[in-house]
Motif scaffolding. Structure first.
Motif, short mmCIF file in Angstrom:
data_model
loop_
_atom_site.label_atom_id
_atom_site.label_comp_id
_atom_site.label_asym_id
_atom_site.label_seq_id
_atom_site.Cartn_x
_atom_site.Cartn_y
_atom_site.Cartn_z
N ASN A 65 0.79 -1.23 0.00
CA ASN A 65 0.00 0.00 0.00
C ASN A 65 0.82 1.28 0.00
OD1 ASN A 65 -2.55 -1.27 -0.09
ND2 ASN A 65 -2.48 -1.65 2.12
N HIS A 66 2.11 1.20 -0.36
CA HIS A 66 2.90 2.41 -0.53
C HIS A 66 2.66 2.98 -1.94
CE1 HIS A 66 6.12 1.81 2.84
NE2 HIS A 66 4.88 1.64 3.27
N ILE A 67 2.37 4.25 -2.01
CA ILE A 67 2.11 4.89 -3.29
C ILE A 67 3.43 5.07 -4.03
CG2 ILE A 67 1.24 6.97 -4.42
CD1 ILE A 67 -0.66 7.35 -2.09
N HIS A 68 3.50 4.55 -5.27
CA HIS A 68 4.75 4.62 -6.00
C HIS A 68 4.51 4.86 -7.49
CE1 HIS A 68 3.46 0.42 -5.83
NE2 HIS A 68 4.13 0.19 -6.95
N GLU A 69 5.55 5.37 -8.13
CA GLU A 69 5.51 5.72 -9.54
C GLU A 69 6.82 5.26 -10.19
OE1 GLU A 69 5.00 9.78 -12.26
OE2 GLU A 69 5.61 9.91 -10.17
N ILE A 70 6.75 4.82 -11.44
CA ILE A 70 7.92 4.30 -12.14
C ILE A 70 8.12 5.10 -13.42
CG2 ILE A 70 8.98 2.25 -13.14
CD1 ILE A 70 6.84 0.65 -11.47
N LYS A 71 9.32 5.66 -13.58
CA LYS A 71 9.65 6.41 -14.80
C LYS A 71 10.95 5.85 -15.37
CE LYS A 71 7.57 10.86 -13.51
NZ LYS A 71 7.84 12.30 -13.25
N ARG A 72 10.96 5.61 -16.67
CA ARG A 72 12.19 5.11 -17.30
C ARG A 72 13.13 6.28 -17.61
NH1 ARG A 72 11.86 5.37 -23.04
NH2 ARG A 72 9.81 6.07 -23.79
N LEU A 73 14.41 6.02 -17.50
CA LEU A 73 15.43 7.00 -17.84
C LEU A 73 16.21 6.46 -19.03
CD1 LEU A 73 16.69 7.85 -14.23
CD2 LEU A 73 15.12 9.19 -15.64
N GLY A 74 15.69 6.70 -20.23
CA GLY A 74 16.29 6.12 -21.41
C GLY A 74 15.86 4.67 -21.57
N TYR A 179 -14.46 20.28 -4.79
CA TYR A 179 -13.58 20.16 -5.96
C TYR A 179 -12.29 20.98 -5.79
CZ TYR A 179 -11.82 21.07 -10.66
OH TYR A 179 -11.01 21.24 -11.75
N PRO A 180 -12.35 22.26 -5.39
CA PRO A 180 -11.11 23.06 -5.26
C PRO A 180 -10.13 22.43 -4.26
CG PRO A 180 -13.01 24.50 -5.24
CD PRO A 180 -13.54 23.10 -5.11
N TYR A 181 -10.65 21.86 -3.17
CA TYR A 181 -9.77 21.25 -2.18
C TYR A 181 -9.06 20.02 -2.77
CZ TYR A 181 -8.22 18.62 1.89
OH TYR A 181 -7.45 17.91 2.79
N LEU A 182 -9.82 19.16 -3.48
CA LEU A 182 -9.21 17.98 -4.07
C LEU A 182 -8.19 18.35 -5.14
CD1 LEU A 182 -12.05 15.32 -4.50
CD2 LEU A 182 -10.40 15.58 -2.65
N SER A 183 -8.50 19.39 -5.91
CA SER A 183 -7.58 19.82 -6.96
C SER A 183 -6.24 20.28 -6.36
CB SER A 183 -8.20 20.95 -7.77
OG SER A 183 -7.32 21.40 -8.77
N LYS A 184 -6.31 21.07 -5.31
CA LYS A 184 -5.10 21.56 -4.65
C LYS A 184 -4.33 20.42 -3.99
CE LYS A 184 -3.56 24.96 -1.22
NZ LYS A 184 -4.00 26.02 -0.27
N LEU A 185 -5.05 19.53 -3.31
CA LEU A 185 -4.40 18.41 -2.63
C LEU A 185 -3.71 17.49 -3.62
CD1 LEU A 185 -5.54 16.27 0.30
CD2 LEU A 185 -5.22 15.10 -1.87
N ASN A 191 2.49 16.37 -7.62
CA ASN A 191 3.22 17.29 -8.49
C ASN A 191 2.71 17.26 -9.93
OD1 ASN A 191 5.06 18.27 -6.50
ND2 ASN A 191 6.19 16.35 -6.67
N MET A 192 1.44 16.93 -10.11
CA MET A 192 0.81 17.01 -11.43
C MET A 192 -0.68 17.24 -11.25
SD MET A 192 0.53 13.06 -12.85
CE MET A 192 2.28 12.83 -12.93
N THR A 193 -1.31 17.74 -12.29
CA THR A 193 -2.75 17.93 -12.22
C THR A 193 -3.46 16.59 -12.35
OG1 THR A 193 -3.07 18.22 -14.61
CG2 THR A 193 -2.50 20.20 -13.32
N PHE A 194 -4.73 16.57 -11.95
CA PHE A 194 -5.50 15.34 -12.07
C PHE A 194 -5.62 14.92 -13.54
CE2 PHE A 194 -9.47 13.07 -12.75
CZ PHE A 194 -9.36 12.04 -11.84
N THR A 195 -5.83 15.88 -14.42
CA THR A 195 -5.96 15.56 -15.85
C THR A 195 -4.69 14.95 -16.40
OG1 THR A 195 -7.56 17.35 -16.17
CG2 THR A 195 -6.46 16.52 -18.13
N ASP A 196 -3.54 15.49 -16.04
CA ASP A 196 -2.26 14.93 -16.48
C ASP A 196 -2.09 13.50 -15.95
OD1 ASP A 196 -1.56 17.16 -17.92
OD2 ASP A 196 -0.32 18.03 -16.34
#
Length: 251
Positions: A65-74, A179-185, A191-196
């Motif tokens: 349950n740890h929130i994680h993200e994976i990005k490739r570097l090349g 909505y404004p609170y969730l958007s800001k949170l 570090n990205m918008t919900f849409t992104d």
């Protein structure tokens, strides 16, 4: 992704591994433990808002349950190992609710996962990793804040609804938050918008289907929540750097 979110929910012993190339996946979490091993190249993994750069022959141990993200570097080749906490029950019982200060291990040799053809060999391999992690680092108690729990609920909503119309206003209505609170949170926590984030999530699902199904590009776009094929192609190229067809041909 289909092989992520459902894993570990059923509380049964399982062990799955997947070799992947050109791999990345946006923020997510699951009950299963996860090991990410870099066979070749580099990978950027973010766990609970802390970034780790993995090089060849390094592995990161991601807790339940740890929130994680994976990005490739090349260019990179990685292996994802997912397994239930019950498979290492003693470790799970002792360290449940804790987090390693440094979850990255450097292995002397690449694991031969295809030889782990019994539950006993799998447990032996996993407990060896656990032992090395304990020897290497200290652990800290995880304090789950209200904001983190709320982010969990938002990410779950996306996972369950990304193939339909899915907006932050829909999330706010479902969770009964402003909505404004969730958007800001959301921006503060990711570090990205919900849409992104939604577009990255949808495109990651599309990548999986392009590699693992015979569906047409149009069918995949529709299954991933895109009503306009042109929008799907534009977002796919912006995020992946090539067209869906080129991506499928390369894999």
């Amino acid at each position: 992704m289909v092989f992520f979110q459902s894993h570990g929910v059923e509380e049964k012993e399982f062990f799955h591994y997947m070799p992947l190339t050109e791999y990345q996946f946006p923020l997510h979490f699951h009950r299963a433990y996860e090991l990410i091993f870099v066979k070749k190249g580099k990978l950027l993994v973010t766990v609970n808002q802390i970034e780790y750069t993995l090089n060849t022959n390094q592995l990161i141990f991601i807790f339940s349950n740890h929130i994680h993200e994976i990005k490739r570097l090349g260019d990179s080749e990685v292996t994802i190992i997912l397994f239930s906490p019950e498979l290492i029950g003693d470790f799970f019982t002792e360290y449940k609710g804790w987090s390693p200060n440094n979850p990255v291990l450097t292995l002397e040799q690449q694991p031969q996962l295809e030889k782990l053809d019994s539950i006993y060999k799998q447990k032996s391999f996993l407990y060896q990793i656990c032992g090395e992690l304990i020897d290497q680092t200290e652990f800290k108690k995880v304090e789950s804040s209200n904001k983190t729990r709320l982010l969990h609920r938002i990410l779950l909503f996306v996972d369950e609804n990304y193939h339909h119309n899915c907006t932050l206003k829909d999330v706010a209505k479902h969770l009964r938050y402003d909505y404004p609170y969730l958007s800001k949170l959301f921006v503060q926590m990711t570090n990205m918008t919900f849409t992104d984030y939604l577009n990255n999530y949808r495109i990651s699902q599309a990548c999986y289907l392009l590699k693992n199904s015979g569906l047409s590009v149009g069918e995949i776009a529709s299954q991933c929540g895109y009503n306009q094929l042109r929008t799907f192609h534009r977002n796919f190229r912006d995020i992946i750097g090539k067209s869906p067809r080129q991506y499928r041909d390369n894999h």
